[in-house]
Enzyme design. Structure first.
Site, PDB file in Angstrom:
ATOM      1  N   VAL A 242       0.873  -1.174   0.000  1.00  0.00           N
ATOM      2  CA  VAL A 242       0.000   0.000   0.000  1.00  0.00           C
ATOM      3  C   VAL A 242       0.906   1.218   0.000  1.00  0.00           C
ATOM      4  CG1 VAL A 242      -1.759   1.281   1.257  1.00  0.00           C
ATOM      5  CG2 VAL A 242      -1.849  -1.224   1.200  1.00  0.00           C
ATOM      6  N   HIS A 243       0.856   1.983  -1.074  1.00  0.00           N
ATOM      7  CA  HIS A 243       1.813   3.079  -1.279  1.00  0.00           C
ATOM      8  C   HIS A 243       1.078   4.402  -1.401  1.00  0.00           C
ATOM      9  CE1 HIS A 243       5.859   4.447  -2.640  1.00  0.00           C
ATOM     10  NE2 HIS A 243       5.158   5.378  -3.280  1.00  0.00           N
ATOM     11  N   GLU A 245       1.109   8.289  -2.450  1.00  0.00           N
ATOM     12  CA  GLU A 245       1.771   9.066  -3.494  1.00  0.00           C
ATOM     13  C   GLU A 245       2.893   9.963  -2.966  1.00  0.00           C
ATOM     14  OE1 GLU A 245       0.354  12.051  -7.083  1.00  0.00           O
ATOM     15  OE2 GLU A 245      -0.745  12.057  -5.190  1.00  0.00           O
ATOM     16  N   CYS A 257      13.785  10.727   0.220  1.00  0.00           N
ATOM     17  CA  CYS A 257      12.941   9.732   0.879  1.00  0.00           C
ATOM     18  C   CYS A 257      13.074   8.387   0.180  1.00  0.00           C
ATOM     19  CB  CYS A 257      11.477  10.182   0.909  1.00  0.00           C
ATOM     20  SG  CYS A 257      10.734  10.334  -0.722  1.00  0.00           S
ATOM     21  N   GLU A 288      -0.572  12.851  -1.442  1.00  0.00           N
ATOM     22  CA  GLU A 288       0.740  13.499  -1.516  1.00  0.00           C
ATOM     23  C   GLU A 288       1.129  14.154  -0.195  1.00  0.00           C
ATOM     24  OE1 GLU A 288       4.166  14.325  -2.652  1.00  0.00           O
ATOM     25  OE2 GLU A 288       2.964  13.825  -4.424  1.00  0.00           O
ATOM     26  N   ASP A 328       0.672  13.845  10.309  1.00  0.00           N
ATOM     27  CA  ASP A 328       0.212  12.955   9.241  1.00  0.00           C
ATOM     28  C   ASP A 328      -1.297  13.092   9.131  1.00  0.00           C
ATOM     29  OD1 ASP A 328      -0.455  10.706   7.607  1.00  0.00           O
ATOM     30  OD2 ASP A 328       1.354   9.667   8.281  1.00  0.00           O
ATOM     31  N   ARG A 330      -3.073  11.288   6.731  1.00  0.00           N
ATOM     32  CA  ARG A 330      -3.569  10.205   5.883  1.00  0.00           C
ATOM     33  C   ARG A 330      -4.660   9.390   6.567  1.00  0.00           C
ATOM     34  NH1 ARG A 330       2.075   7.532   4.376  1.00  0.00           N
ATOM     35  NH2 ARG A 330       2.450   8.218   6.513  1.00  0.00           N
TER      36      ARG A 330
END
Length: 417
Positions: A242-243, A245, A257, A288, A328, A330
């Site tokens: 699971v990546h 962007e 990074c 992003e 964060d 996300r």
């Protein structure tokens, strides 16, 4: 184009504008006809059953095209020959209204299931598309040269290209389910979304009868290696990354990074799993800069490198919080939904060091076997600060750092650990 545009502006949030909805949505229904279509964008009064428009963040470009006269504002898409190249589902998770709350599990079947309504002129659009492609990546060609990957003629072609099935997923939020997932009251969620988008969507607070929201955010792209049917087959192994962007690294190769190296490593592991008869899956989320945006990310880069003592693991997360107010954004609570859409119940090899991702997947009911960290030799020199900060923050590593290592990395006394 002006002939197709009324001079009267209809505010759908006006009192009394909420006429009985022609196509009510029964979220979690196993039958897509019983569940109902997702109707938005160019809809007749009474047809529209969503807040927002199709296309996510690209909906504004559509508005510009209409404004400039390049696009007919009542244009309907011609969906002939757009059907998925491979079948996906239905899976039992589709009938669980709590497992999937951030996408439409029938989004790829809309043109087929609701063909009669589309023929009548109802604005029903797919929110998921599935196609095939080949990946050409220098790192994969190098892996073949070094014999880490083998050419099999089907998954890895003779020229080094890798065959994939890929799917694009636009978000469809079921607001009651989103609120429950985050543990907040639906009214509070709606009001916060309304206020934090500067009142862009008044229906969030004036139309409680509309449960669906098409948010103006980026979606998800899935890359499947091997047989798509293997994803939901517990007898066959699955490797998954699971990546989130990172355009600077993923596309342009920025070395601050580990994003592109880890992504490529994940692809390599997925290819190997598929060649063994299982499947590989890359989930690529448009988030992003930890969902803080690229401008914020670049500001943080400057702050990290210009601070006293230069870039360092001890202040890696702190500098982000100083600029963005949060480390964060996300919040991986919604991330497992797409795994449930694919019918996944177990991931044998999870190519990630993130506890946040791992824990969210496991909490959602999907088992994870082995966790696969990025190999040390793939970490760019300038990304050492990032990887050491993540290890110190509790990211997974096969060899847990000692208290002495942590103290040396982040510059805190041992009793803090």
């Amino acid at each position: 184009m002006t002939a197709n545009r009324s001079t009267h502006i209809r505010l759908t949030s006006h009192p009394g504008a909420g006429a009985p909805i022609r196509f009510p949505v029964r979220w979690g229904a196993a039958d897509p006809r019983a569940r109902g279509p997702v109707v938005g964008t160019v809809a007749q009064p009474g047809d529209r059953n969503t807040i927002g428009t199709h296309g996510g963040s690209y909906s504004l470009y559509r508005a510009l095209a209409v404004s400039s006269g390049a696009l007919n504002p009542i244009q309907r898409p011609d969906l002939r020959n757009t059907a998925p190249v491979v079948p996906i589902g239905p899976h039992p998770q589709w009938a669980d209204g709590k497992k999937i709350v951030s996408l439409d599990p029938f989004g790829h079947l809309a043109a087929e299931v609701f063909a009669d309504l589309i023929a009548e002129g109802v604005d029903i659009r797919p929110t998921i598309a599935i196609t095939r492609a080949r990946l050409t990546m220098a790192e994969l060609h190098e892996a073949i040269r070094l014999r880490r990957l083998a050419i099999d003629g089907e998954i890895v072609r003779e020229n080094g290209d890798v065959t994939v099935t890929k799917a694009a997923v636009d978000p469809v939020w079921h607001l009651p389910g989103i609120a429950e997932r985050f543990g907040v009251a639906e009214d509070a969620l709606r009001r916060t979304l309304f206020e934090q988008t500067a009142g862009m969507y008044p229906e969030l607070v004036t139309r409680p009868d509309l449960d669906l929201f098409l948010p103006p955010i980026g979606g998800i792209t899935l890359y499947v290696f091997g047989d798509v049917a293997a994803l939901s087959d517990p007898r066959r192994s699955l490797a998954c990354r699971v990546h989130d962007e990172c355009n600077g690294s993923d596309v342009f190769g920025s070395d601050i990074c580990t994003c592109r190296p880890y992504l490529v490593h994940g692809i390599e592991e997925c290819v190997k799993e598929a060649q063994k008869g299982g499947a590989g899956l890359i989930v690529y989320n448009r988030k992003e800069g930890r969902a803080l945006g690229e401008v914020t990310k670049f500001l943080v880069y400057n702050a990290r490198k210009r601070q006293e003592g230069g870039d360092q693991a001890a202040t890696y997360f702190e500098r982000t919080e100083c600029v963005a107010g949060v480390q964060d954004a996300r919040f991986q609570e919604l991330m497992p939904d797409v795994l449930h859409w694919l019918g996944i119940t177990r991931i044998d090899r999870f190519v990630s060091m993130s506890d946040m991702k791992h824990d969210s997947i496991v909490r959602s009911g999907i088992a994870i076997g082995e966790r696969v960290p990025i190999p040390e030799d793939l970490i760019p020199p300038d990304a050492r600060v990032e990887i050491e900060a993540k290890k110190a923050a509790g990211y997974f590593t096969p060899i847990a750092p000692t208290a002495e290592d942590l103290a040396r990395t982040v510059g805190r006394p041992l009793e803090k650990f």
